[in-house]
Design an enzyme around this catalytic site. Sequence first.
Site, PDB file in Angstrom:
ATOM      1  N   LEU A   1       7.864  17.790   3.685  1.00 46.15           N
ATOM      2  CA  LEU A   1       9.003  17.170   4.375  1.00 46.15           C
ATOM      3  C   LEU A   1       8.869  17.242   5.893  1.00 46.15           C
TER       4      LEU A   1
ATOM      5  N   ALA B   1      -0.113  12.950   4.571  1.00 44.03           N
ATOM      6  CA  ALA B   1      -0.868  12.737   5.809  1.00 44.03           C
ATOM      7  C   ALA B   1       0.078  12.607   6.992  1.00 44.03           C
TER       8      ALA B   1
ATOM      9  N   SER C   1       0.543   9.825   9.565  1.00 39.53           N
ATOM     10  CA  SER C   1       0.138   8.441   9.303  1.00 39.53           C
ATOM     11  C   SER C   1       0.330   7.464  10.469  1.00 39.53           C
TER      12      SER C   1
ATOM     13  N   THR D   1      -7.565   4.371   4.293  1.00 38.59           N
ATOM     14  CA  THR D   1      -7.055   3.207   5.019  1.00 38.59           C
ATOM     15  C   THR D   1      -8.174   2.279   5.504  1.00 38.59           C
ATOM     16  N   ASP D   2      -7.827   1.010   5.724  1.00 38.00           N
ATOM     17  CA  ASP D   2      -8.811   0.067   6.284  1.00 38.00           C
ATOM     18  C   ASP D   2      -9.214   0.442   7.711  1.00 38.00           C
ATOM     19  N   GLU D   3      -8.361   1.258   8.380  1.00 41.60           N
ATOM     20  CA  GLU D   3      -8.647   1.593   9.788  1.00 41.60           C
ATOM     21  C   GLU D   3      -9.948   2.361   9.950  1.00 41.60           C
TER      22      GLU D   3
ATOM     23  N   TYR E   1      -6.055   8.802  14.701  1.00 48.46           N
ATOM     24  CA  TYR E   1      -5.607   8.807  13.301  1.00 48.46           C
ATOM     25  C   TYR E   1      -6.747   8.372  12.389  1.00 48.46           C
TER      26      TYR E   1
ATOM     27  N   LYS F   1      -8.824  10.264   9.257  1.00 47.07           N
ATOM     28  CA  LYS F   1      -8.905   9.720   7.881  1.00 47.07           C
ATOM     29  C   LYS F   1     -10.377   9.558   7.492  1.00 47.07           C
TER      30      LYS F   1
ATOM     31  N   LYS G   1       7.149   2.330  12.314  1.00 45.20           N
ATOM     32  CA  LYS G   1       6.130   1.320  12.026  1.00 45.20           C
ATOM     33  C   LYS G   1       6.693  -0.074  12.307  1.00 45.20           C
ATOM     34  N   LEU G   2       5.795  -1.040  12.542  1.00 43.98           N
ATOM     35  CA  LEU G   2       6.203  -2.352  13.070  1.00 43.98           C
ATOM     36  C   LEU G   2       7.388  -2.996  12.328  1.00 43.98           C
TER      37      LEU G   2
ATOM     38  N   ASP H   1       0.260  -2.319  26.257  1.00 43.05           N
ATOM     39  CA  ASP H   1      -0.485  -2.297  24.991  1.00 43.05           C
ATOM     40  C   ASP H   1      -0.803  -0.862  24.547  1.00 43.05           C
TER      41      ASP H   1
HETATM   42  P1  NAD Z   1       4.325   8.617   5.561  1.00 43.22           P
HETATM   43  O1  NAD Z   1       4.168   9.166   6.924  1.00 43.22           O
HETATM   44  O2  NAD Z   1       5.473   7.729   5.258  1.00 43.22           O
HETATM   45  O3  NAD Z   1       4.366   9.803   4.487  1.00 43.22           O
HETATM   46  C1  NAD Z   1       3.555  10.940   4.587  1.00 43.22           C
HETATM   47  C2  NAD Z   1       4.160  12.021   3.688  1.00 43.22           C
HETATM   48  O4  NAD Z   1       3.284  13.164   3.700  1.00 43.22           O
HETATM   49  C3  NAD Z   1       5.529  12.512   4.156  1.00 43.22           C
HETATM   50  O5  NAD Z   1       6.418  12.605   3.066  1.00 43.22           O
HETATM   51  C4  NAD Z   1       5.239  13.901   4.705  1.00 43.22           C
HETATM   52  O6  NAD Z   1       6.334  14.789   4.615  1.00 43.22           O
HETATM   53  C5  NAD Z   1       4.075  14.325   3.824  1.00 43.22           C
HETATM   54  N1  NAD Z   1       3.248  15.385   4.410  1.00 43.22           N
HETATM   55  C6  NAD Z   1       2.731  15.434   5.665  1.00 43.22           C
HETATM   56  N2  NAD Z   1       2.051  16.574   5.837  1.00 43.22           N
HETATM   57  C7  NAD Z   1       2.107  17.252   4.655  1.00 43.22           C
HETATM   58  C8  NAD Z   1       1.586  18.484   4.198  1.00 43.22           C
HETATM   59  N3  NAD Z   1       0.862  19.279   4.995  1.00 43.22           N
HETATM   60  N4  NAD Z   1       1.845  18.866   2.928  1.00 43.22           N
HETATM   61  C9  NAD Z   1       2.592  18.096   2.107  1.00 43.22           C
HETATM   62  N5  NAD Z   1       3.134  16.925   2.495  1.00 43.22           N
HETATM   63  C10 NAD Z   1       2.890  16.506   3.753  1.00 43.22           C
HETATM   64  O7  NAD Z   1       2.945   7.885   5.256  1.00 43.22           O
HETATM   65  P2  NAD Z   1       2.629   6.605   4.341  1.00 43.22           P
HETATM   66  O8  NAD Z   1       2.679   5.397   5.171  1.00 43.22           O
HETATM   67  O9  NAD Z   1       3.418   6.684   3.106  1.00 43.22           O
HETATM   68  O10 NAD Z   1       1.085   6.885   4.017  1.00 43.22           O
HETATM   69  C11 NAD Z   1       0.704   7.635   2.873  1.00 43.22           C
HETATM   70  C12 NAD Z   1      -0.819   7.684   2.798  1.00 43.22           C
HETATM   71  O11 NAD Z   1      -1.340   6.347   2.684  1.00 43.22           O
HETATM   72  C13 NAD Z   1      -1.498   8.286   4.012  1.00 43.22           C
HETATM   73  O12 NAD Z   1      -2.591   9.052   3.570  1.00 43.22           O
HETATM   74  C14 NAD Z   1      -1.971   7.085   4.819  1.00 43.22           C
HETATM   75  O13 NAD Z   1      -3.107   7.416   5.579  1.00 43.22           O
HETATM   76  C15 NAD Z   1      -2.300   6.126   3.695  1.00 43.22           C
HETATM   77  N6  NAD Z   1      -2.213   4.674   4.055  1.00 43.22           N
HETATM   78  C16 NAD Z   1      -1.073   4.186   4.630  1.00 43.22           C
HETATM   79  C17 NAD Z   1      -0.987   2.818   4.894  1.00 43.22           C
HETATM   80  C18 NAD Z   1       0.256   2.212   5.517  1.00 43.22           C
HETATM   81  O14 NAD Z   1       0.238   1.025   5.863  1.00 43.22           O
HETATM   82  N7  NAD Z   1       1.354   2.941   5.666  1.00 43.22           N
HETATM   83  C19 NAD Z   1      -2.062   1.976   4.594  1.00 43.22           C
HETATM   84  C20 NAD Z   1      -3.218   2.519   4.014  1.00 43.22           C
HETATM   85  C21 NAD Z   1      -3.269   3.881   3.735  1.00 43.22           C
HETATM   86  O1  DAU Z   2      -4.049  -0.586   8.387  1.00 40.65           O
HETATM   87  C1  DAU Z   2      -3.480   0.490   7.666  1.00 40.65           C
HETATM   88  C2  DAU Z   2      -2.690   1.340   8.611  1.00 40.65           C
HETATM   89  O2  DAU Z   2      -1.531   0.591   8.954  1.00 40.65           O
HETATM   90  C3  DAU Z   2      -2.295   2.682   8.024  1.00 40.65           C
HETATM   91  O3  DAU Z   2      -3.453   3.436   7.758  1.00 40.65           O
HETATM   92  C4  DAU Z   2      -1.378   3.447   8.984  1.00 40.65           C
HETATM   93  O4  DAU Z   2      -0.928   4.645   8.382  1.00 40.65           O
HETATM   94  C5  DAU Z   2      -0.192   2.568   9.319  1.00 40.65           C
HETATM   95  O5  DAU Z   2       0.608   3.214  10.281  1.00 40.65           O
HETATM   96  C6  DAU Z   2      -0.625   1.208   9.830  1.00 40.65           C
HETATM   97  O6  DAU Z   2      -1.217   1.300  11.148  1.00 40.65           O
HETATM   98  P1  DAU Z   2      -0.920   0.208  12.295  1.00 40.65           P
HETATM   99  O7  DAU Z   2      -1.167   0.837  13.598  1.00 40.65           O
HETATM  100  O8  DAU Z   2      -1.596  -1.064  11.996  1.00 40.65           O
HETATM  101  O9  DAU Z   2       0.669  -0.008  12.009  1.00 40.65           O
HETATM  102  P2  DAU Z   2       1.925  -0.117  13.005  1.00 40.65           P
HETATM  103  O10 DAU Z   2       3.088  -0.492  12.155  1.00 40.65           O
HETATM  104  O11 DAU Z   2       2.060   1.073  13.872  1.00 40.65           O
HETATM  105  O12 DAU Z   2       1.540  -1.346  13.915  1.00 40.65           O
HETATM  106  C7  DAU Z   2       1.252  -2.612  13.372  1.00 40.65           C
HETATM  107  C8  DAU Z   2       0.892  -3.544  14.516  1.00 40.65           C
HETATM  108  O13 DAU Z   2       2.073  -3.766  15.321  1.00 40.65           O
HETATM  109  C9  DAU Z   2      -0.146  -2.973  15.471  1.00 40.65           C
HETATM  110  O14 DAU Z   2      -0.974  -4.030  15.947  1.00 40.65           O
HETATM  111  C10 DAU Z   2       0.675  -2.414  16.631  1.00 40.65           C
HETATM  112  C11 DAU Z   2       1.872  -3.352  16.686  1.00 40.65           C
HETATM  113  N1  DAU Z   2       3.145  -2.740  17.170  1.00 40.65           N
HETATM  114  C12 DAU Z   2       3.582  -1.624  16.555  1.00 40.65           C
HETATM  115  C13 DAU Z   2       4.750  -1.007  16.970  1.00 40.65           C
HETATM  116  C14 DAU Z   2       5.249   0.262  16.318  1.00 40.65           C
HETATM  117  C15 DAU Z   2       3.857  -3.351  18.203  1.00 40.65           C
HETATM  118  O15 DAU Z   2       3.466  -4.407  18.727  1.00 40.65           O
HETATM  119  N2  DAU Z   2       5.016  -2.755  18.614  1.00 40.65           N
HETATM  120  C16 DAU Z   2       5.499  -1.586  18.062  1.00 40.65           C
HETATM  121  O16 DAU Z   2       6.544  -1.075  18.514  1.00 40.65           O
END
Ligand code: NAD
Ligand code: DAU
Length: 346
Positions: free
Chosen positions: A35, A82, A84, A128-130, A154, A158, A193-194, A281
């Site tokens: 949490l 993670a 994230s 992740t694709d990143e 980040y 990963k 997130k965006l 940026d």
């Molecule tokens: P999130 O930040 O919403 O959730 C992360 C969760 O992990 C939270 O509930 C947090 O409390 C928990 N956590 C963090 N540290 C911990 C620890 N030490 N022990 C136990 N729990 C812990 O993230 P998300 O967007 O749901 O991403 C989940 C996974 O998917 C990550 O590994 C991320 O890299 C991967 N991923 C995310 C995206 C995306 O677009 N969000 C895309 C591809 C992969």
């Molecule tokens: O591609 C997968 C990844 O996508 C995951 O592994 C990450 O956990 C997840 O956070 C996400 O990363 P991004 O950096 O792509 O997501 P974010 O939502 O932060 O940003 C998406 C795009 O929008 C990026 O080009 C940055 C831009 N952005 C983001 C925010 C928060 C803005 O222009 N303004 C903003 O305020």
Amino acid sequence: MRILVTGGCGFIGSHVVRQALMIPNVERVINLDSLTYSGHPQNCSDIYDSRYYFIHGSINDGSLLREIFQTEQISVVLHLAAESHVDRSINSVKPFVETNIEGTRVILESILESKRLGQEIDLIHVSTDEVYGSLAPDDPSFTEQNPLNPRNPYAATKAASDMLVQAFVNTHEISAVITRCSNNYGPNQFPEKLIPLMTINAMNGDNLPVYGDGKQIRDWIHVIDHSNGILCAMLGLKMGRLSTGEVVNFGASNEIENIEIVQKIIQLTNAKESQIKYVKDRPGHDRRYAMGFQKAKKILGWSPEIEWDEGLATTVEWYKENSEWVESITSGKYRDWIKNQYGKTI
Ligand code: NAD
Ligand code: DAU
């Protein structure tokens, strides 16, 4: 199957928990979550299933992990816990190293210890694709063969965790698959997130902070499609369709510029174009991601099912209808983060 989900109170983890409970021969789903700011018990508060159990604790606690593996007779770990958010990793990388690299190390060593005691545990490591880096406009989509080329802190943590998993497969013969996915959207996403950030700001009449020229491209996938992909990978490894050490990509062929998404959210919330604010940026901002998912299609029979237009509209609707969730999440530390990240610009 007796499943441990790490990070099950986060955005994707909470959907994975729900989807896993839909599989009839799943006997148990344990959710281990520490949490952090992005993890909320509320994300799982609608789950009433006697097979589900939440444990408040950290993946960095090896003795807790081994106790859960043993007492719950865990057969598979779906590892999502993670740090994230890319912007946070630019401000401070330490928590990312501690959770994403060190936390994965603890999971791997705990699985290895259980294996030596005769308990076989599969690992699905969610990545992740990143880790593949950034694409030029005409480059083909990433495939599983692309070299790792992380370009922000980040992504580097990963990629390091992915390599640790592959090293444990090779050296210690643990059973593991790595999944890599593009940008997720959907209900329950933390509003740093965006898409949730823009939706909530649009509804509140606040500024919409677009980084740089807003023409960066992400490949958007609905969180339910990604969650199903993770479960398909789990079943694929169990059934021998995937071998240990394999990587599988998930995406949805929705390559969209950020500014186009912001404009669509403005329409869906009846906000104003004048709310758009171009801000400084993100340092080292990756220009374009696009995920090829032919392997997932061919080997796992998986395809994304949720259309972008419908998925975005229902997602925006969800944020409109869940004002209590939004309020509980956008208080306290969230406000501090927004102030620190965007200063006076929003
Ligand atoms: P999130 O930040 O919403 O959730 C992360 C969760 O992990 C939270 O509930 C947090 O409390 C928990 N956590 C963090 N540290 C911990 C620890 N030490 N022990 C136990 N729990 C812990 O993230 P998300 O967007 O749901 O991403 C989940 C996974 O998917 C990550 O590994 C991320 O890299 C991967 N991923 C995310 C995206 C995306 O677009 N969000 C895309 C591809 C992969
Ligand atoms: O591609 C997968 C990844 O996508 C995951 O592994 C990450 O956990 C997840 O956070 C996400 O990363 P991004 O950096 O792509 O997501 P974010 O939502 O932060 O940003 C998406 C795009 O929008 C990026 O080009 C940055 C831009 N952005 C983001 C925010 C928060 C803005 O222009 N303004 C903003 O305020």
